[in-house]
Write an enzyme that holds these catalytic residues in place. Structure first.
Site, PDB file in Angstrom:
ATOM      1  N   HIS A   1       0.823  -1.204   0.000  1.00  9.93           N
ATOM      2  CA  HIS A   1       0.000   0.000   0.000  1.00  9.93           C
ATOM      3  C   HIS A   1       0.861   1.260   0.000  1.00  9.93           C
ATOM      4  O   HIS A   1       0.465   2.286  -0.535  1.00  9.93           O
ATOM      5  CB  HIS A   1      -0.981  -0.021   1.172  1.00  9.93           C
ATOM      6  CG  HIS A   1      -2.126  -0.950   0.934  1.00  9.93           C
ATOM      7  ND1 HIS A   1      -2.255  -2.152   1.571  1.00  9.93           N
ATOM      8  CD2 HIS A   1      -3.174  -0.865   0.073  1.00  9.93           C
ATOM      9  CE1 HIS A   1      -3.328  -2.771   1.117  1.00  9.93           C
ATOM     10  NE2 HIS A   1      -3.910  -2.016   0.223  1.00  9.93           N
TER      11      HIS A   1
ATOM     12  N   ARG B   1     -10.577   4.432  -1.461  1.00 10.01           N
ATOM     13  CA  ARG B   1     -10.125   3.634  -0.314  1.00 10.01           C
ATOM     14  C   ARG B   1     -10.425   4.416   0.967  1.00 10.01           C
ATOM     15  O   ARG B   1      -9.593   5.193   1.441  1.00 10.01           O
ATOM     16  CB  ARG B   1      -8.625   3.357  -0.410  1.00 10.01           C
ATOM     17  CG  ARG B   1      -8.219   2.412  -1.549  1.00 10.01           C
ATOM     18  CD  ARG B   1      -6.710   2.167  -1.540  1.00 10.01           C
ATOM     19  NE  ARG B   1      -6.312   1.023  -2.328  1.00 10.01           N
ATOM     20  CZ  ARG B   1      -5.754   1.095  -3.547  1.00 10.01           C
ATOM     21  NH1 ARG B   1      -5.556   2.267  -4.115  1.00 10.01           N
ATOM     22  NH2 ARG B   1      -5.396  -0.003  -4.187  1.00 10.01           N
TER      23      ARG B   1
ATOM     24  N   ARG C   1     -15.545   2.309  -1.474  1.00 11.95           N
ATOM     25  CA  ARG C   1     -15.341   0.994  -0.852  1.00 11.95           C
ATOM     26  C   ARG C   1     -15.511   1.130   0.655  1.00 11.95           C
ATOM     27  O   ARG C   1     -14.946   2.051   1.258  1.00 11.95           O
ATOM     28  CB  ARG C   1     -13.929   0.487  -1.175  1.00 11.95           C
ATOM     29  CG  ARG C   1     -13.604  -0.817  -0.485  1.00 11.95           C
ATOM     30  CD  ARG C   1     -12.314  -1.392  -0.980  1.00 11.95           C
ATOM     31  NE  ARG C   1     -11.152  -0.749  -0.383  1.00 11.95           N
ATOM     32  CZ  ARG C   1      -9.899  -1.087  -0.666  1.00 11.95           C
ATOM     33  NH1 ARG C   1      -9.654  -2.043  -1.548  1.00 11.95           N
ATOM     34  NH2 ARG C   1      -8.895  -0.478  -0.092  1.00 11.95           N
TER      35      ARG C   1
ATOM     36  N   GLU D   1     -11.132 -10.664  -4.575  1.00 12.52           N
ATOM     37  CA  GLU D   1      -9.716 -10.554  -4.192  1.00 12.52           C
ATOM     38  C   GLU D   1      -9.137 -11.870  -3.700  1.00 12.52           C
ATOM     39  O   GLU D   1      -7.971 -11.932  -3.318  1.00 12.52           O
ATOM     40  CB  GLU D   1      -9.563  -9.506  -3.089  1.00 12.52           C
ATOM     41  CG  GLU D   1     -10.200  -8.179  -3.464  1.00 12.52           C
ATOM     42  CD  GLU D   1      -9.804  -7.051  -2.542  1.00 12.52           C
ATOM     43  OE1 GLU D   1      -8.773  -6.421  -2.812  1.00 12.52           O
ATOM     44  OE2 GLU D   1     -10.514  -6.811  -1.562  1.00 12.52           O
TER      45      GLU D   1
ATOM     46  N   ASN E   1      -4.470  -6.850  -6.775  1.00 13.95           N
ATOM     47  CA  ASN E   1      -3.314  -6.856  -5.865  1.00 13.95           C
ATOM     48  C   ASN E   1      -3.462  -7.985  -4.856  1.00 13.95           C
ATOM     49  O   ASN E   1      -2.540  -8.770  -4.618  1.00 13.95           O
ATOM     50  CB  ASN E   1      -3.198  -5.526  -5.118  1.00 13.95           C
ATOM     51  CG  ASN E   1      -3.245  -4.342  -6.054  1.00 13.95           C
ATOM     52  OD1 ASN E   1      -2.853  -4.471  -7.200  1.00 13.95           O
ATOM     53  ND2 ASN E   1      -3.728  -3.221  -5.574  1.00 13.95           N
ATOM     54  N   ASP E   2      -4.646  -8.041  -4.272  1.00 18.15           N
ATOM     55  CA  ASP E   2      -4.870  -9.118  -3.310  1.00 18.15           C
ATOM     56  C   ASP E   2      -5.113 -10.444  -4.011  1.00 18.15           C
ATOM     57  O   ASP E   2      -4.724 -11.498  -3.504  1.00 18.15           O
ATOM     58  CB  ASP E   2      -6.051  -8.775  -2.398  1.00 18.15           C
ATOM     59  CG  ASP E   2      -5.610  -7.839  -1.284  1.00 18.15           C
ATOM     60  OD1 ASP E   2      -4.569  -8.127  -0.666  1.00 18.15           O
ATOM     61  OD2 ASP E   2      -6.272  -6.820  -1.052  1.00 18.15           O
TER      62      ASP E   2
ATOM     63  N   ARG F   1       2.199  -9.394  -0.551  1.00 20.89           N
ATOM     64  CA  ARG F   1       2.414  -8.313  -1.523  1.00 20.89           C
ATOM     65  C   ARG F   1       3.430  -7.277  -1.066  1.00 20.89           C
ATOM     66  O   ARG F   1       3.912  -6.476  -1.875  1.00 20.89           O
ATOM     67  CB  ARG F   1       1.080  -7.648  -1.858  1.00 20.89           C
ATOM     68  CG  ARG F   1       0.389  -7.041  -0.672  1.00 20.89           C
ATOM     69  CD  ARG F   1      -1.055  -6.703  -0.970  1.00 20.89           C
ATOM     70  NE  ARG F   1      -1.216  -5.365  -1.487  1.00 20.89           N
ATOM     71  CZ  ARG F   1      -2.407  -4.781  -1.673  1.00 20.89           C
ATOM     72  NH1 ARG F   1      -3.519  -5.439  -1.412  1.00 20.89           N
ATOM     73  NH2 ARG F   1      -2.493  -3.566  -2.128  1.00 20.89           N
TER      74      ARG F   1
ATOM     75  N   CYS G   1      -9.802  -2.830 -10.478  1.00 19.95           N
ATOM     76  CA  CYS G   1      -9.259  -1.657  -9.778  1.00 19.95           C
ATOM     77  C   CYS G   1      -7.921  -1.973  -9.100  1.00 19.95           C
ATOM     78  O   CYS G   1      -7.376  -1.143  -8.391  1.00 19.95           O
ATOM     79  CB  CYS G   1     -10.254  -1.105  -8.770  1.00 19.95           C
ATOM     80  SG  CYS G   1     -10.644  -2.270  -7.462  1.00 19.95           S
TER      81      CYS G   1
HETATM   82  C1  PEP Z   1      -6.570  -4.833  -4.658  1.00 18.76           C
HETATM   83  O1  PEP Z   1      -6.314  -5.628  -3.753  1.00 18.76           O
HETATM   84  O2  PEP Z   1      -6.278  -5.021  -5.854  1.00 18.76           O
HETATM   85  C2  PEP Z   1      -7.244  -3.569  -4.343  1.00 18.76           C
HETATM   86  C3  PEP Z   1      -7.675  -2.770  -5.282  1.00 18.76           C
HETATM   87  O3  PEP Z   1      -7.341  -3.241  -3.017  1.00 18.76           O
HETATM   88  P1  PEP Z   1      -6.101  -2.742  -2.115  1.00 18.76           P
HETATM   89  O4  PEP Z   1      -4.921  -2.513  -3.013  1.00 18.76           O
HETATM   90  O5  PEP Z   1      -6.551  -1.505  -1.445  1.00 18.76           O
HETATM   91  O6  PEP Z   1      -5.923  -3.883  -1.191  1.00 18.76           O
HETATM   92 MG    MG Z   2      -7.334  -5.330  -1.868  1.00 20.11          MG
END
Ligand code: PEP
Ligand code: MG
Length: 587
Positions: free
Chosen positions: A194, A301, A337, A434, A457-458, A468, A505
């Site tokens: 993040h 977020r 979200r 996710e 990402n998740d 990550r 996203c």
């Molecule tokens: C993701 O996990 O791809 C996502 C958009 O949420 P975050 O990056 O805030 O976990």
């Molecule tokens: Mg996520």
């Protein structure tokens, strides 16, 4: 004369920064100092007492946990810590300082500790010198308790500094004054953490995973940070600085060229309409997101709102922010979200967990705290009376969670109607996909929601079991891995069957090569770090849907990430040409 030294790391946010370093060492405790009004000294002493009581309880809890784990001997180590919070002579001197000098409790405690440590450090007795460490530990606990477990927002940050830290949790990054920071460099971290995402969002050049550099740097010493190649250069020579001036100009020039795409139509090469939206962490990013040509917010977020307020934001606080966002977006859609707390984003008071990413996170937190969840839903729905707003639920992993969450949304909607409160009458409800579990259940989820959004990402993290934020295994974080691509394909197909939209996203949406694959798998709505929008728009405008589809079906059938990526490279190398530097894209 200091000699130039190059430290290599991982580029995560493009740009060049040159300025003094501001070192945040892991142990650094930033203690604020301010005067207390004479009428408030009693309450300041009470604040101290409360922090001492909390510290004592915390230490006793640690001891209990050790005893329960059969580690009695280790537990006794903390006896000496307890002695400090019970040392009345010492504590009286702190109380005296608060009253006598009218100074805040943090500073009074800190300065008395410093005095005690100085005495112990001079001692010949190794036992006494060892006690200095205990006192330091207790000091950290007490000061953190006084600060509500939050570090203050680096009030002493020098202007135009390159912040260098071991790690910079998103919580702290969010607090840094963006206008004062030239760049971010960390010893650990990876492109999809993040912190890295925040740096890209705030357009701060950043390099992570530099390894142990803090010990080699001088606080305030000159440094150059290259977020394109991923290097931090301490004490750069004059020629190096000159060379980077030119690199900086080239980046700026390429950015300016690309900005011409901001206002261009959002179309594939064969005229399929596409939508490019922004991922936002702070409402204040809106103007810049609009300048990059965003056509809505695909992911807001909201947890940063909570993190910045240091607690659970009230309905009214949230409503004010969402309403402003909706107004500023002027009729463009805004997807909010619900809080994705937990994982690497802990509120003060949230207990750290052994496996935070597999723990009390996202929708799990929302469902366990119905009053917090419902207050947020109310705020979102009320903001939705003033423009198109959608609600998105983070990390829905089971159908049960989906059903309970949907029931909450319906109940909140009903109660707002009954109360006669102005709110959205049509508010799309979506789920973030996710986890592999959610992707495999996409058919069932697609019949329950108005849209699904891929949080890649998740999804990558959980599919490939790769943290990550872990630099050591960052090479295993592979968005092009066929396992990930197949899950994405299945979710897109489930969306098509249920006639609902599947958006993306995660950072894949802002990676030009990955975006081509996503378009080929059926995605037409992409939400990303705003600065990436012109580039992704440019690349996709050069590729037809059929071309992307063929490439995607070939890539999905590959056995490895490298071969899937090679499919895109081989077919479209010429379409990626003549654009901004791609390092720091995230993969
Ligand atoms: C993701 O996990 O791809 C996502 C958009 O949420 P975050 O990056 O805030 O976990
Ligand atoms: Mg996520």
């Amino acid at each position: 004369m200091p000699v130039e030294k190059i430290h290599g790391g991982v580029p995560v946010s493009v740009g060049v920064a040159f300025g003094p370093t501001y070192l945040i060492t892991p142990d650094a405790l930033r203690v604020p100092r301010y005067s207390i009004d004479a009428s408030n000294v009693d309450s300041e002493v009470e604040r101290l007492e409360a922090a001492l009581a909390k510290t004592q309880a915390d230490i006793e809890r640690v001891q209990q946990a050790l005893v329960s784990a059969g580690k009695k001997d280790e537990a006794t180590i903390f006896d000496s810590h307890l002695l400090i919070v019970e040392d009345n002579e010492f504590l009286d001197s702190v109380r005296e300082q608060i009253r006598g000098a009218a100074e805040n409790a943090e500073y009074a405690f800190h300065s008395r500790v410093l005095e005690a440590i100085r005495r112990l450090d001079q001692s010949e007795d190794p036992y006494l010198r060892e006690r200095a460490k205990d006192i330091r530990d207790v000091e950290h606990r007490v000061v953190r308790a006084l600060l509500g477990e939050r570090e203050p927002a680096f009030g002493d940050l020098i202007d135009n500094a390159i912040v260098v830290a071991h790690d910079l949790p998103a919580t702290i990054t969010a607090e840094l004054d963006r206008d004062k920071i030239l760049g971010i460099a960390t010893e650990v971290g990876a492109p999809h953490s993040h912190t890295a995402i925040l740096a890209r969002a705030l357009e701060i050049p950043a390099v992570v995973g530099l390894g142990p550099v803090l010990a080699e740097l001088q606080h305030g010493g000159p440094a150059l940070l290259d977020g394109r190649e991923g290097v931090l250069i301490s004490d750069p020579a004059e020629e190096t600085v000159d060379r980077y001036e030119r690199v900086r100009d080239t980046i700026a020039q390429r950015r300016a060229e690309l900005m011409t795409m901001a206002g261009a139509p959002s179309l594939s090469a064969d005229g399929q309409s596409l939508t490019f939206q922004a991922n936002l962490e702070f409402a204040r990013e809106v103007d810049s997101a609009l300048a990059f040509g965003c056509e809505g917010v695909g992911l807001y977020r909201t947890e940063y709102l909570f993190l910045q307020s240091g607690g659970e934001a009230t309905e009214e606080d949230q409503y004010a922010v969402y309403r402003k966002l909706v107004d500023r977006m002027g009729g463009r859609s805004v997807t909010i979200r619900t809080v994705d707390l937990g994982g690497d984003k802990l509120l003060a008071g949230m207990e750290p967990e052994d496996n935070p990413f597999l723990g009390w996170r996202a929708i799990r937190y929302c469902l366990d705290r119905p009053e917090v969840f419902r207050a947020q839903l109310r705020a979102i729905l009320r903001a939705g009376a003033h423009g198109p707003v959608s609600i998105m639920l983070p990390m829905v992993a089971t159908i049960d969670e989906a059903d309970v969450a949907i029931a909450h949304v319906e109940a909140v909607q009903r109660s707002l109607d009954e109360e006669g409160v102005e709110c959205a009458q049509e508010c799309a409800l979506g789920a973030l996909i996710e986890t592999p579990g959610a992707a495999l259940m996409a058919n069932e989820l697609a019949t329950r929601f108005d849209f699904l959004s891929l949080g890649t990402n998740d999804l990558v993290q959980y599919t490939l079991a790769v943290d990550r934020g872990n630099r050591r295994i960052a090479h295993l974080f592979q968005p092009f891995h066929p396992a990930v691509l197949r899950l994405i394909r299945d979710v897109c197909e489930a969306g098509e069957r249920a006639a609902i939209e599947v958006t993306v996203c995660g950072e894949m949406a802002g990676n030009s090569r990955a975006a081509v694959l996503l378009m080929g798998l059926g995605v037409t709505r992409f939400s990303m770090v705003p600065a990436r929008i012109p580039r992704i728009k440019q690349v996709l405008s050069r590729i037809t849907i059929d071309e992307a589809r063929e490439a995607a079906s070939e890539a999905v059938a590959m056995a490895t990430s490298a071969s899937a990526r090679a499919v895109i490279e081989a077919r479209f190398a010429d379409r990626f040409e003549s654009a901004t530097a791609t390092a720091g894209e995230g993969s």
